[in-house]
Design an enzyme around this catalytic site. Sequence first.
Site, mmCIF file in Angstrom:
data_model
loop_
_atom_site.group_PDB
_atom_site.id
_atom_site.type_symbol
_atom_site.label_atom_id
_atom_site.label_comp_id
_atom_site.label_asym_id
_atom_site.label_seq_id
_atom_site.Cartn_x
_atom_site.Cartn_y
_atom_site.Cartn_z
ATOM 1 C CE1 TYR A 14 -4.325 1.803 0.598
ATOM 2 C CE2 TYR A 14 -2.601 3.330 1.474
ATOM 3 C CZ TYR A 14 -3.920 3.073 1.173
ATOM 4 O OH TYR A 14 -4.871 3.928 0.815
ATOM 5 C CG PHE A 50 -6.437 16.391 -24.606
ATOM 6 C CD1 PHE A 50 -6.467 15.969 -25.915
ATOM 7 C CD2 PHE A 50 -7.028 15.694 -23.641
ATOM 8 C CE1 PHE A 50 -7.024 14.706 -26.218
ATOM 9 C CE2 PHE A 50 -7.522 14.518 -23.935
ATOM 10 C CZ PHE A 50 -7.358 13.885 -25.135
ATOM 11 C CG ASP A 51 -10.799 15.877 -25.085
ATOM 12 O OD1 ASP A 51 -9.960 15.593 -24.640
ATOM 13 O OD2 ASP A 51 -11.855 14.898 -25.586
ATOM 14 C CG ASP A 81 -1.642 17.730 -21.585
ATOM 15 O OD1 ASP A 81 -1.262 16.526 -21.297
ATOM 16 O OD2 ASP A 81 -2.784 18.085 -22.002
ATOM 17 C CB ALA A 92 -0.223 12.888 -23.443
ATOM 18 C CE LYS A 94 -3.424 9.711 -24.439
ATOM 19 N NZ LYS A 94 -3.593 10.938 -23.930
ATOM 20 C CG HIS A 126 -16.138 14.061 -27.392
ATOM 21 N ND1 HIS A 126 -16.046 14.987 -26.450
ATOM 22 C CD2 HIS A 126 -15.072 13.000 -27.433
ATOM 23 C CE1 HIS A 126 -14.802 14.709 -26.107
ATOM 24 N NE2 HIS A 126 -14.243 13.571 -26.355
HETATM 25 C C1 LIG Z 1 -4.627 11.743 -23.540
HETATM 26 C C2 LIG Z 1 -4.357 13.168 -23.176
HETATM 27 C C3 LIG Z 1 -4.740 13.760 -21.961
HETATM 28 C C4 LIG Z 1 -5.728 12.922 -20.846
HETATM 29 O O1 LIG Z 1 -5.269 11.731 -20.532
HETATM 30 P P1 LIG Z 1 -6.020 10.477 -20.006
HETATM 31 O O2 LIG Z 1 -4.969 9.491 -19.870
HETATM 32 O O3 LIG Z 1 -6.739 9.969 -21.303
HETATM 33 O O4 LIG Z 1 -6.973 10.647 -19.080
HETATM 34 C C5 LIG Z 1 -4.611 14.932 -21.728
HETATM 35 N N1 LIG Z 1 -3.703 15.686 -22.523
HETATM 36 C C6 LIG Z 1 -3.507 15.050 -23.805
HETATM 37 C C7 LIG Z 1 -2.557 16.006 -24.679
HETATM 38 C C8 LIG Z 1 -3.730 13.668 -23.793
HETATM 39 O O5 LIG Z 1 -3.432 13.326 -25.276
#
Ligand SMILES: *Cc1c(COP(=O)(O)O)cnc(C)c1O
Length: 457
Positions: free
Chosen positions: A72, A124-125, A214, A216, A257, A449
């Site tokens: 844990y 990003f969304d 951000d 990813a 990613k 979406h």
């Molecule tokens: C996928 C993504 C996110 C969110 O990540 P999740 O693992 O899907 O929650 C944030 N920013 C970018 C640029 C992404 O491609």
Amino acid sequence: MELPFAESWKIKMIEPIRKSTRNEREKWLKEADYNVFKLKAEQVYIDLLTDSGTGAMSDRQWAAMMIGDESYAGATSFFKMKDAINQITGFEYVLPTHQGRAAENVLFSCLVNEGDYVPGNSHFDTTKGHIESRKAFAIDCTIDEARNTQLELPFKGNVDIAKLEKVLSEHNEKIPFVIVTITNNTAGGQPVSMQNLREVHKLAKQYNKPVLFDSARFAENAYFIKIREKGYENKTIKEICREMFTYADGMTMSAKKDAIVNMGGFIATNIEDWYERAKVKGIVFEGYITYGGMNGRDMNALAVGLDENTEFENLETRIKQVEYLAARLDEFDIPYQRPAGGHAIFIDAPKVLTQVAKEEFPAQTLTVELYLEAGIRGCEIGYILADRDPVTRENRFEGNDFLRLAIPRRTYTNNHIDVIAVALKNVFDRRNSITRGVAIEWEAELMRHFTVKLKRL
Ligand SMILES: *Cc1c(COP(=O)(O)O)cnc(C)c1O
């Protein structure tokens, strides 16, 4: 004769996939309200919905999973992951979360308040969602050239420094941080140059603002810097990553990613105060600070995945496959966001379905047509995903309207890519017979979406 390019790995395990008939697909898609998120995966032949969590792990990653420490608190797996992140990013404090949006939720809970402005490049969304749900504003400062899909620029994901400066000077008091998304997913998986990252950082510091990446697809971004930016051709991907992160104070990461795991994410930063505050929220939302919603075995796989995917050969294999799809589409003159992005091809739907009105969502219509044609599931990154303006509640038609074909890492062969290209060509050839699109029957207030119900017109 020069030997042709080939993958830097071979296949050890396979998963069968199944074709379907057009009649089956017509029925399934209707049952799914013409929203491909609502299809069952087994109803899909080639799945390009996302490259998120859909990659194939390596034998080293699977081996690491077997020795995961599920304690844990204080698991060795956490420290392996933390070490990998420290080495690759230079960030000292690491907080695991179960995926990227959870990292956003935890960190933004501490940093973003009602009425704030968060400038960045095509948020990003989920990032936009986490800003707007806190009644703050996501201000897009991407360069205008990113809108012109036919313009070839090496770093089309860049931040427009003048736009950023305007926001920084006008709303200075109300800005918690500047966010830079690498690569710029929404603008087409387009990279941000090292020079641009440097300039954003310099400007943000003049205004005393922290910079958040951000991240990813930070490794894919580093690959493009190596290939396209002068002065980086002889640097390793890991050296480039280290420099990139010197221009940020922290990062949120979707490890699904570029760390090539099926689930996982984290926050990393050098700001102790951010970490201290995020820890509290992390415990409430995600779990204790050394697992944050992740299994020990998944943290092990993440550590190995980060290391592997910051090696040139792995990234080269991946991005050359995306470029192969682009080259096939070029043969058929199908318009997409140029040049090819790192993780996906973004088809410029209004340029294909010229007869479909924007109010009838051309990119979603093309997504539907491609699925019906060959069982290939793409994803609309366009007017539906853009949601309504939070103030006027009008649809937002200012951005691009893309059908995104995201390529999972190490998952499909170039034979699959050929099927995708030809299926799209078949739709393209009958494009002028497609005159009507889709209409919304039901939608959620945010990130509609995922759950939207549509009807075909
Ligand atoms: C996928 C993504 C996110 C969110 O990540 P999740 O693992 O899907 O929650 C944030 N920013 C970018 C640029 C992404 O491609």
